[in-house]
Design a protein around this motif. Structure first.
Motif, PDB file in Angstrom:
ATOM      1  N   GLU A  52       0.834  -1.207   0.000  1.00  0.00           N
ATOM      2  CA  GLU A  52       0.000   0.000   0.000  1.00  0.00           C
ATOM      3  C   GLU A  52       0.872   1.262   0.000  1.00  0.00           C
ATOM      4  OE1 GLU A  52      -3.336   2.171  -0.352  1.00  0.00           O
ATOM      5  OE2 GLU A  52      -3.189  -0.004  -0.465  1.00  0.00           O
ATOM      6  N   ARG A  53       1.921   1.252   0.797  1.00  0.00           N
ATOM      7  CA  ARG A  53       2.843   2.406   0.815  1.00  0.00           C
ATOM      8  C   ARG A  53       3.497   2.596  -0.552  1.00  0.00           C
ATOM      9  NH1 ARG A  53       6.338   2.094   6.398  1.00  0.00           N
ATOM     10  NH2 ARG A  53       4.595   2.261   7.836  1.00  0.00           N
ATOM     11  N   TYR A  54       3.873   1.487  -1.166  1.00  0.00           N
ATOM     12  CA  TYR A  54       4.498   1.560  -2.488  1.00  0.00           C
ATOM     13  C   TYR A  54       3.529   2.161  -3.507  1.00  0.00           C
ATOM     14  CZ  TYR A  54       6.182  -0.001  -7.009  1.00  0.00           C
ATOM     15  OH  TYR A  54       6.566  -0.046  -8.320  1.00  0.00           O
ATOM     16  N   ARG A  55       2.280   1.711  -3.476  1.00  0.00           N
ATOM     17  CA  ARG A  55       1.286   2.241  -4.411  1.00  0.00           C
ATOM     18  C   ARG A  55       1.064   3.737  -4.190  1.00  0.00           C
ATOM     19  NH1 ARG A  55      -2.802  -2.737  -3.787  1.00  0.00           N
ATOM     20  NH2 ARG A  55      -1.841  -4.116  -5.315  1.00  0.00           N
ATOM     21  N   LYS A  56       0.987   4.148  -2.925  1.00  0.00           N
ATOM     22  CA  LYS A  56       0.805   5.578  -2.632  1.00  0.00           C
ATOM     23  C   LYS A  56       2.005   6.386  -3.107  1.00  0.00           C
ATOM     24  CE  LYS A  56      -2.354   5.184   1.263  1.00  0.00           C
ATOM     25  NZ  LYS A  56      -2.536   5.345   2.707  1.00  0.00           N
ATOM     26  N   ALA A  57       3.207   5.871  -2.842  1.00  0.00           N
ATOM     27  CA  ALA A  57       4.420   6.580  -3.275  1.00  0.00           C
ATOM     28  C   ALA A  57       4.472   6.674  -4.797  1.00  0.00           C
ATOM     29  CB  ALA A  57       5.663   5.869  -2.748  1.00  0.00           C
ATOM     30  N   LEU A  58       4.054   5.598  -5.473  1.00  0.00           N
ATOM     31  CA  LEU A  58       4.032   5.597  -6.930  1.00  0.00           C
ATOM     32  C   LEU A  58       3.021   6.623  -7.453  1.00  0.00           C
ATOM     33  CD1 LEU A  58       5.476   3.961  -9.129  1.00  0.00           C
ATOM     34  CD2 LEU A  58       3.506   2.442  -9.183  1.00  0.00           C
ATOM     35  N   ALA A  59       1.842   6.672  -6.834  1.00  0.00           N
ATOM     36  CA  ALA A  59       0.821   7.645  -7.239  1.00  0.00           C
ATOM     37  C   ALA A  59       1.297   9.068  -6.972  1.00  0.00           C
ATOM     38  CB  ALA A  59      -0.487   7.374  -6.502  1.00  0.00           C
ATOM     39  N   ASP A  60       1.933   9.289  -5.828  1.00  0.00           N
ATOM     40  CA  ASP A  60       2.457  10.624  -5.516  1.00  0.00           C
ATOM     41  C   ASP A  60       3.521  11.046  -6.518  1.00  0.00           C
ATOM     42  OD1 ASP A  60       0.791  10.875  -3.354  1.00  0.00           O
ATOM     43  OD2 ASP A  60       2.324  10.397  -1.848  1.00  0.00           O
ATOM     44  N   SER A  61       4.415  10.141  -6.852  1.00  0.00           N
ATOM     45  CA  SER A  61       5.465  10.507  -7.812  1.00  0.00           C
ATOM     46  C   SER A  61       4.868  10.779  -9.192  1.00  0.00           C
ATOM     47  CB  SER A  61       6.536   9.419  -7.889  1.00  0.00           C
ATOM     48  OG  SER A  61       6.020   8.245  -8.473  1.00  0.00           O
ATOM     49  N   ARG A  66       3.301  14.795 -13.301  1.00  0.00           N
ATOM     50  CA  ARG A  66       2.298  15.484 -14.114  1.00  0.00           C
ATOM     51  C   ARG A  66       2.265  16.978 -13.821  1.00  0.00           C
ATOM     52  NH1 ARG A  66      -2.767  12.533 -12.883  1.00  0.00           N
ATOM     53  NH2 ARG A  66      -1.522  10.817 -12.171  1.00  0.00           N
ATOM     54  N   ARG A  67       2.335  17.344 -12.524  1.00  0.00           N
ATOM     55  CA  ARG A  67       2.325  18.769 -12.171  1.00  0.00           C
ATOM     56  C   ARG A  67       3.552  19.473 -12.739  1.00  0.00           C
ATOM     57  NH1 ARG A  67       0.356  17.273  -6.772  1.00  0.00           N
ATOM     58  NH2 ARG A  67       2.536  17.170  -6.209  1.00  0.00           N
ATOM     59  N   THR A  68       4.696  18.819 -12.659  1.00  0.00           N
ATOM     60  CA  THR A  68       5.923  19.414 -13.188  1.00  0.00           C
ATOM     61  C   THR A  68       5.830  19.581 -14.698  1.00  0.00           C
ATOM     62  OG1 THR A  68       7.179  18.381 -11.412  1.00  0.00           O
ATOM     63  CG2 THR A  68       8.431  19.153 -13.305  1.00  0.00           C
ATOM     64  N   GLN A  69       5.300  18.573 -15.371  1.00  0.00           N
ATOM     65  CA  GLN A  69       5.142  18.657 -16.824  1.00  0.00           C
ATOM     66  C   GLN A  69       4.190  19.787 -17.192  1.00  0.00           C
ATOM     67  OE1 GLN A  69       3.728  15.038 -18.594  1.00  0.00           O
ATOM     68  NE2 GLN A  69       4.072  15.752 -20.667  1.00  0.00           N
ATOM     69  N   LYS A  70       3.084  19.933 -16.456  1.00  0.00           N
ATOM     70  CA  LYS A  70       2.122  21.017 -16.702  1.00  0.00           C
ATOM     71  C   LYS A  70       2.784  22.376 -16.473  1.00  0.00           C
ATOM     72  CE  LYS A  70      -2.161  22.749 -16.972  1.00  0.00           C
ATOM     73  NZ  LYS A  70      -2.195  23.701 -18.039  1.00  0.00           N
ATOM     74  N   PHE A  71       3.583  22.470 -15.407  1.00  0.00           N
ATOM     75  CA  PHE A  71       4.286  23.717 -15.108  1.00  0.00           C
ATOM     76  C   PHE A  71       5.234  24.087 -16.251  1.00  0.00           C
ATOM     77  CE2 PHE A  71       7.968  25.913 -13.277  1.00  0.00           C
ATOM     78  CZ  PHE A  71       7.347  27.037 -12.781  1.00  0.00           C
ATOM     79  N   VAL A  72       5.952  23.108 -16.765  1.00  0.00           N
ATOM     80  CA  VAL A  72       6.898  23.365 -17.861  1.00  0.00           C
ATOM     81  C   VAL A  72       6.145  23.790 -19.125  1.00  0.00           C
ATOM     82  CG1 VAL A  72       8.546  22.246 -19.429  1.00  0.00           C
ATOM     83  CG2 VAL A  72       8.721  21.878 -16.971  1.00  0.00           C
ATOM     84  N   GLU A  73       5.026  23.110 -19.425  1.00  0.00           N
ATOM     85  CA  GLU A  73       4.233  23.473 -20.603  1.00  0.00           C
ATOM     86  C   GLU A  73       3.664  24.883 -20.464  1.00  0.00           C
ATOM     87  OE1 GLU A  73       1.346  20.367 -20.955  1.00  0.00           O
ATOM     88  OE2 GLU A  73       2.838  18.902 -21.625  1.00  0.00           O
ATOM     89  N   ASP A  74       3.162  25.216 -19.267  1.00  0.00           N
ATOM     90  CA  ASP A  74       2.640  26.566 -19.045  1.00  0.00           C
ATOM     91  C   ASP A  74       3.743  27.609 -19.171  1.00  0.00           C
ATOM     92  OD1 ASP A  74       0.103  25.624 -18.713  1.00  0.00           O
ATOM     93  OD2 ASP A  74       0.018  25.917 -16.540  1.00  0.00           O
ATOM     94  N   ALA A  75       4.926  27.282 -18.666  1.00  0.00           N
ATOM     95  CA  ALA A  75       6.047  28.223 -18.769  1.00  0.00           C
ATOM     96  C   ALA A  75       6.405  28.469 -20.235  1.00  0.00           C
ATOM     97  CB  ALA A  75       7.258  27.683 -18.016  1.00  0.00           C
TER      98      ALA A  75
END
Length: 196
Positions: A52-61, A66-75
């Motif tokens: 369960e911890r692994y799945r959560k860590a995978l989802a968080d990463s 995705r947020r970083t990619q969106k930030f780069v595209e917006d920039a």
């Protein structure tokens, strides 16, 4: 039986040949069935917890990626936003100058210089608008549309003569959007019901 398994495991770990098991040999620390089951249950719980911890860590990463990619595209898209704000002011000046030249250029004027200046300014204005469109900068044309506080700024109210109340009746300064994001609000007059 659990004891036979323990004996076989001990033989493998010590390097003994696997042969017929001797039931008379008992391990030095025999574990009861209950203790083994308890240990197995604990290990299964640990495996579930770690999974369960692994799945959560995978989802968080994945979310961070995705947020970083969106930030780069917006920039990339909106990095020129302040530059565009400055350029639309130049476009306003150019448009007003062209309108002024058109008002003073008379067809019967023997001096065609003013007419040529007007034509040149019109070409520059058209080219500037095409460059704007190429980079995602678009002029808003709100006349006749509904007032939108995200795109328009009201500077006056005008009587609703043939227009629905809340409709943009006039524009005193054009608004612009960069890839759908308003970078300059249009200054508008909104139609209201005439009060008697």
């Amino acid at each position: 039986s659990p004891c036979a398994f323990s004996t076989a495991a001990q033989q493998r770990s010590t390097g003994d040949e696997c042969g017929p098991e001797d039931p008379s040999e008992e391990p030095k620390h025999p574990l009861s069935d209950c203790a083994l089951e308890h240990k197995a249950i604990k290990l299964e719980e640990q495996v579930r917890d770690l999974t369960e911890r692994y799945r959560k860590a995978l989802a968080d990463s994945e979310n961070v990626r995705r947020r970083t990619q969106k930030f780069v595209e917006d920039a990339k898209l909106f990095g020129i936003q302040s530059f565009c704000r400055d350029l639309v002011e130049v476009a306003d000046i150019l448009e007003k100058t062209a309108e002024s030249a058109a008002g003073h250029a008379e067809p019967s004027d023997p001096n065609p210089t003013l007419k040529k200046i007007y034509e040149g300014l019109s070409l520059i204005e058209a080219k500037l608008q095409s460059v704007f469109a190429k980079h995602g900068l678009q002029k808003m044309n709100p006349v006749g549309g509904r007032y939108d506080p995200y795109d328009h700024e009201i500077i006056c109210h005008v009587p609703a003569e043939g227009l629905q109340p809340g409709t943009v009746a006039l524009v005193t300064q054009d608004g612009y959007k960069l890839h759908g994001r308003t970078i300059r609000h249009a200054l508008v007059g909104v139609a209201v019901e005439a009060q008697e």
